[in-house]
Design an enzyme around this catalytic site. Sequence first.
Site, mmCIF file in Angstrom:
data_model
loop_
_atom_site.group_PDB
_atom_site.id
_atom_site.type_symbol
_atom_site.label_atom_id
_atom_site.label_comp_id
_atom_site.label_asym_id
_atom_site.label_seq_id
_atom_site.Cartn_x
_atom_site.Cartn_y
_atom_site.Cartn_z
ATOM 1 N N LYS A 191 1.120 -6.296 -15.189
ATOM 2 C CA LYS A 191 0.394 -7.517 -16.140
ATOM 3 C C LYS A 191 -1.313 -7.133 -16.157
ATOM 4 O O LYS A 191 -1.563 -7.600 -16.992
ATOM 5 C CB LYS A 191 1.070 -8.545 -14.954
ATOM 6 N N VAL A 287 -13.546 -3.041 -10.260
ATOM 7 C CA VAL A 287 -12.862 -2.531 -10.326
ATOM 8 C C VAL A 287 -11.462 -2.836 -11.223
ATOM 9 O O VAL A 287 -10.835 -4.032 -10.825
ATOM 10 C CB VAL A 287 -11.416 -1.967 -9.207
#
Length: 336
Positions: A191, A287
């Site tokens: 996802k 990140v």
Amino acid sequence: MQIGVLGSGSWATALAKILTDNKHPIHWWVRQESVLEQLKKRRHNPQYLPSVRFDLSLLQLTTDVRELVRNADLVILATPSAYLTSCLEGLTADDWKGKKVLSAIKGLIPQENILVNHYLQNKFGVPLDDYFTLLGPCHAEEVAAEKLSYLTFSGTTHEAAQEIASYFNCEYINTVVNTDINGSQFASVLKNIYALGAGIAHGLEYGDNFLSVYIANCANEIANFLQKCDHPEGASKAAEPPNYNASVYLGDLLVTCYSLYSRNRTFGNMIGKGYSVKSAQLELNMVAEGYNASKCIFEINQAYGAEMPIATAIYQILWKHVHAANGFAEVEKILF
């Protein structure tokens, strides 16, 4: 049970909030001494979710990973996947004996293209029965605001997963359990890739009509991949067939593709607008797991052979310098 939280980013901070709101004392590892001192002085994380105030009587703060693992019965891993191996340097198999591990990491170990449980088994001998996952759909920012959210916990049995989940149930958190440890993790990895692609599409000024079709096709790719790698050594050891429309699969895909809190969507949006990968990383300053994940999944899928044209197109844009507009012109042709 003594609980340890490894990580000091937004997700780790949100999990620390849930646990301490439930009056569970925690051992909390933070990387930087300056962050530790600020937590002690100001009762909040200066870098992430600064609105969250902590009861210091419930915190045992440390910058020593070995101290955290030694003092905890349940170790919650909440670092970016790319940093986990360096965070655990110096630990041995003996340090992990008798410990339960709860992974809140939504990525693969990029150095080895493996899930966290496989890394811990190979490196430290952590048995699967002592390993659990904590996954979404859930954004740290909404946890900080105490907006009702759902967490999914996976373990080898429903009973074991439910015991771990019980530490997190509260007024603003509902929990769900399943036994699809590996499948849930792979879905969480995938996802992020597709959310990054949704951001690219937005940056290229595709509209909501396109995005709805795009996400429906992404859901189909996730199911295809999970079915392909569902074997004794692979994705799912669930006692019952997973429901890929459940929140940990489809729900997490939807929120990560649509939400403005999604760092993967934000990262992808910059790529779609013409940023280089390096520029987008510097601008985001967090990140985006989908970046490394796109390469990991492309390489892993060489063995499985699942039909994944969307994930492949995103990989080519990020890693093979295919122009975003050209990559999505090809994606247009395969959506149905």
